[in-house]
Motif scaffolding. Sequence first.
Motif, PDB file in Angstrom:
ATOM      1  N   PRO A 160       0.644  -1.206  -0.184  1.00  0.00           N
ATOM      2  CA  PRO A 160       0.151   0.057   0.020  1.00  0.00           C
ATOM      3  C   PRO A 160       1.078   1.106   0.138  1.00  0.00           C
ATOM      4  CG  PRO A 160      -0.368  -1.192   1.910  1.00  0.00           C
ATOM      5  CD  PRO A 160       0.740  -1.741   1.156  1.00  0.00           C
ATOM      6  N   ASP A 161       2.652   0.944   0.315  1.00  0.00           N
ATOM      7  CA  ASP A 161       3.147   2.947   0.154  1.00  0.00           C
ATOM      8  C   ASP A 161       3.221   3.023  -1.077  1.00  0.00           C
ATOM      9  OD1 ASP A 161       4.991   4.036   0.489  1.00  0.00           O
ATOM     10  OD2 ASP A 161       6.291   2.796   0.612  1.00  0.00           O
ATOM     11  N   VAL A 166       6.100   2.033  -7.028  1.00  0.00           N
ATOM     12  CA  VAL A 166       6.323   2.742  -8.605  1.00  0.00           C
ATOM     13  C   VAL A 166       4.859   1.582  -8.624  1.00  0.00           C
ATOM     14  CG1 VAL A 166       6.613   1.789 -10.842  1.00  0.00           C
ATOM     15  CG2 VAL A 166       8.581   1.975  -8.728  1.00  0.00           C
ATOM     16  N   PRO A 167       3.853   2.529  -9.396  1.00  0.00           N
ATOM     17  CA  PRO A 167       2.827   2.256  -9.583  1.00  0.00           C
ATOM     18  C   PRO A 167       2.619   0.971 -10.212  1.00  0.00           C
ATOM     19  CG  PRO A 167       3.236   5.073  -9.805  1.00  0.00           C
ATOM     20  CD  PRO A 167       4.258   4.441  -9.825  1.00  0.00           C
ATOM     21  N   LEU A 168       1.459   0.311 -10.375  1.00  0.00           N
ATOM     22  CA  LEU A 168       1.707  -1.206 -10.651  1.00  0.00           C
ATOM     23  C   LEU A 168       1.705  -1.345 -12.238  1.00  0.00           C
ATOM     24  CD1 LEU A 168       1.592  -3.915 -10.725  1.00  0.00           C
ATOM     25  CD2 LEU A 168      -0.766  -4.121 -10.324  1.00  0.00           C
ATOM     26  N   ASP A 169       0.565  -0.192 -12.819  1.00  0.00           N
ATOM     27  CA  ASP A 169       0.719   0.153 -14.535  1.00  0.00           C
ATOM     28  C   ASP A 169       1.963   0.442 -14.639  1.00  0.00           C
ATOM     29  OD1 ASP A 169      -1.887  -0.706 -14.675  1.00  0.00           O
ATOM     30  OD2 ASP A 169      -2.921   0.692 -14.436  1.00  0.00           O
ATOM     31  N   LYS A 170       3.133   1.248 -14.311  1.00  0.00           N
ATOM     32  CA  LYS A 170       4.115   1.573 -15.227  1.00  0.00           C
ATOM     33  C   LYS A 170       5.574   0.681 -14.405  1.00  0.00           C
ATOM     34  CE  LYS A 170       2.677   6.258 -14.655  1.00  0.00           C
ATOM     35  NZ  LYS A 170       2.029   7.065 -13.671  1.00  0.00           N
ATOM     36  N   ALA A 171       5.424   0.168 -14.136  1.00  0.00           N
ATOM     37  CA  ALA A 171       6.234  -1.133 -13.310  1.00  0.00           C
ATOM     38  C   ALA A 171       6.828  -1.835 -14.788  1.00  0.00           C
ATOM     39  CB  ALA A 171       6.211  -2.621 -12.297  1.00  0.00           C
ATOM     40  N   GLU A 226      11.447  -5.717  -7.178  1.00  0.00           N
ATOM     41  CA  GLU A 226      10.857  -3.824  -7.334  1.00  0.00           C
ATOM     42  C   GLU A 226       9.217  -4.158  -6.241  1.00  0.00           C
ATOM     43  OE1 GLU A 226      11.464  -0.822  -9.545  1.00  0.00           O
ATOM     44  OE2 GLU A 226      11.023  -1.583 -10.922  1.00  0.00           O
ATOM     45  N   ARG A 227       9.021  -2.707  -5.495  1.00  0.00           N
ATOM     46  CA  ARG A 227       7.766  -2.694  -4.856  1.00  0.00           C
ATOM     47  C   ARG A 227       6.740  -1.958  -5.785  1.00  0.00           C
ATOM     48  NH1 ARG A 227       9.405  -1.453   1.403  1.00  0.00           N
ATOM     49  NH2 ARG A 227      11.492  -2.647   1.045  1.00  0.00           N
ATOM     50  N   VAL A 228       5.492  -2.534  -5.809  1.00  0.00           N
ATOM     51  CA  VAL A 228       4.866  -1.952  -6.691  1.00  0.00           C
ATOM     52  C   VAL A 228       3.736  -1.754  -5.643  1.00  0.00           C
ATOM     53  CG1 VAL A 228       5.684  -2.655  -9.238  1.00  0.00           C
ATOM     54  CG2 VAL A 228       3.760  -3.590  -7.496  1.00  0.00           C
ATOM     55  N   CYS A 229       2.911  -0.169  -6.391  1.00  0.00           N
ATOM     56  CA  CYS A 229       1.919   0.041  -5.460  1.00  0.00           C
ATOM     57  C   CYS A 229       0.542   0.119  -6.177  1.00  0.00           C
ATOM     58  CB  CYS A 229       1.759   1.312  -5.036  1.00  0.00           C
ATOM     59  SG  CYS A 229       1.939   2.321  -5.603  1.00  0.00           S
TER      60      CYS A 229
END
Lengths: 296, 296
Positions: free
Chosen positions: A225-226, A230-235, A262-265
């Motif tokens: 949730p952080d 990186v926004p998931l759609d942009k990873a 990678e951490r994604v949100c």
Amino acid sequence: MAQLIPVSDPTDPRLADYVRLRDVNLRKSLEVEHGLFIAEGEKVIRRAVGTGHPVRSLLMASRWAAPLADLLDPLDAPVYIADDETLEQVAGFQVHRGALASMERLPLPTVEDRLTTAHRALVLEDLVDHANLDVPVQHTEPPRRILILEDLVDHGNVGAIYRCAAALGIDTIILSPRCADPLYRRAIKVSMGAVFSIPYARMTNWHDDLNIIRAVGFKLLALTPDQSAVPLDKAPMGERVALMLGSEGDGLSSHWLDEADERVCIPMSPAAMTNGVDSLNVTAAAAIACHSLMRS
Amino acid sequence: MAQLIPVSDPTDPRLADYVRLRDVNLRKSLEVEHGLFIAEGEKVIRRAVGTGHPVRSLLMASRWAAPLADLLDPLDAPVYIADDETLEQVAGFQVHRGALASMERLPLPTVEDRLTTAHRALVLEDLVDHANLDVPVQHTEPPRRILILEDLVDHGNVGAIYRCAAALGIDTIILSPRCADPLYRRAIKVSMGAVFSIPYARMTNWHDDLNIIRAVGFKLLALTPDQSAVPLDKAPMGERVALMLGSEGDGLSSHWLDEADERVCIPMSPAAMTNGVDSLNVTAAAAIACHSLMRS
């Protein structure tokens, strides 16, 4: 030809597989110990049989013998016939769907085998509207888009995630050693049978097994949730992607967050960040994540 | 200063607002008749009070009087103090959260007023981590992205959709006349309090009220599992968009599908169409749809 055996004593030892189906702790130990699971209702039973799970026995109200005749005929297993009251006394609740089957679990492959072998998937026709036959087909591609579930405790959430994953093109699910069992009755039900159509495996080592997944070529994305992730759609996705989802309360462990490539949100609305509703539950997050993975 | 009133008789008429909280039919009629709803647990009670809902009374175990003292002090309403056993006998289940409040419903605006008036939203600070004060702010924009829910029956699903909507930037929710009540205890709980932060209104006329929404400038998108519809991500959105979601079993009625300006779908994986898991549940579909609307 299956034998139809009338039963009326709820303490009959032949019905031991079916006792107290809502007693989660009892069922967990009983089902694991005997390598069984319970399929409930005509549709789920047909799917479980159609995907190659051997039948230990069935227990049903007599009115279900006719609609299930085509399935019962070739079976060797005993079919216990009881009235609704006996069924309720054994199972511990009113069995609305009227038919239960005790099935054998199939051996799960190792995580490595699951991810490297071109797996055979069973294509299930819509068993209600079409023929009651399953058509096995050979999948030639090894999995490219997978989920890894860490320590989910709620069987309904596990079932809901399998359903999303199956509908949205996830190839395989990997479970942490302590993640809730997808073959628990409630998980099967909420998944609408998707637990039988999506291949999965269970890690044996929580601390080290992410390395196996990375070693066979998967990029590990940790969903958090952080909002600084990186926004998931942009990873950047790449050829093979494993999306890691954490438990209902605490999310992913810090160890798994550290292990991720990678951490994604999922971006929240700016208003949400100030009105106190600033996170999604794990099944909503999984739905959005599977949808993003399918389009990548 | 609130009066703390010890109670020990579960049939005490002063506790009538709190009886048999799991009896859905009883609660539906009781809560509507008296214009009340029940908030359960410290966090939800603080949110309900903070969003301006008058308190009829509270019922709690004595251990909750101190942590809630700041909230109780300025109240005129009676605060009934009971032991856990009495609480359980009144409510009909073990009240783990230990504190219940009976609150008055606020009058809902008409659908037209809700959609045309620049609405006042209450911004709630995170009440656990920050100050226990709510800061009302004036929203100057009328809603642009809304959901319309037709006849959902499950309170948990309604709550889950409010939570997604709040997190993902939906401005307003419109309910069909028969849609389940967002202020039912379970809906509030599953929504994590989002039912208090997202404005909503209820139609009075199922057959005609979509016209009101269209007349104030909304494009009506009907979400359907039908894969021949326009993929949601490719649908032209425009300035004001209303996404219509149907009931759990049957989806949108044919009348509402016919009334829509466009039918949209969430694309399923090609494999899903043949393996029998070819649809999403309504909360998963709502999560994906809200995420798509937020990016449009």
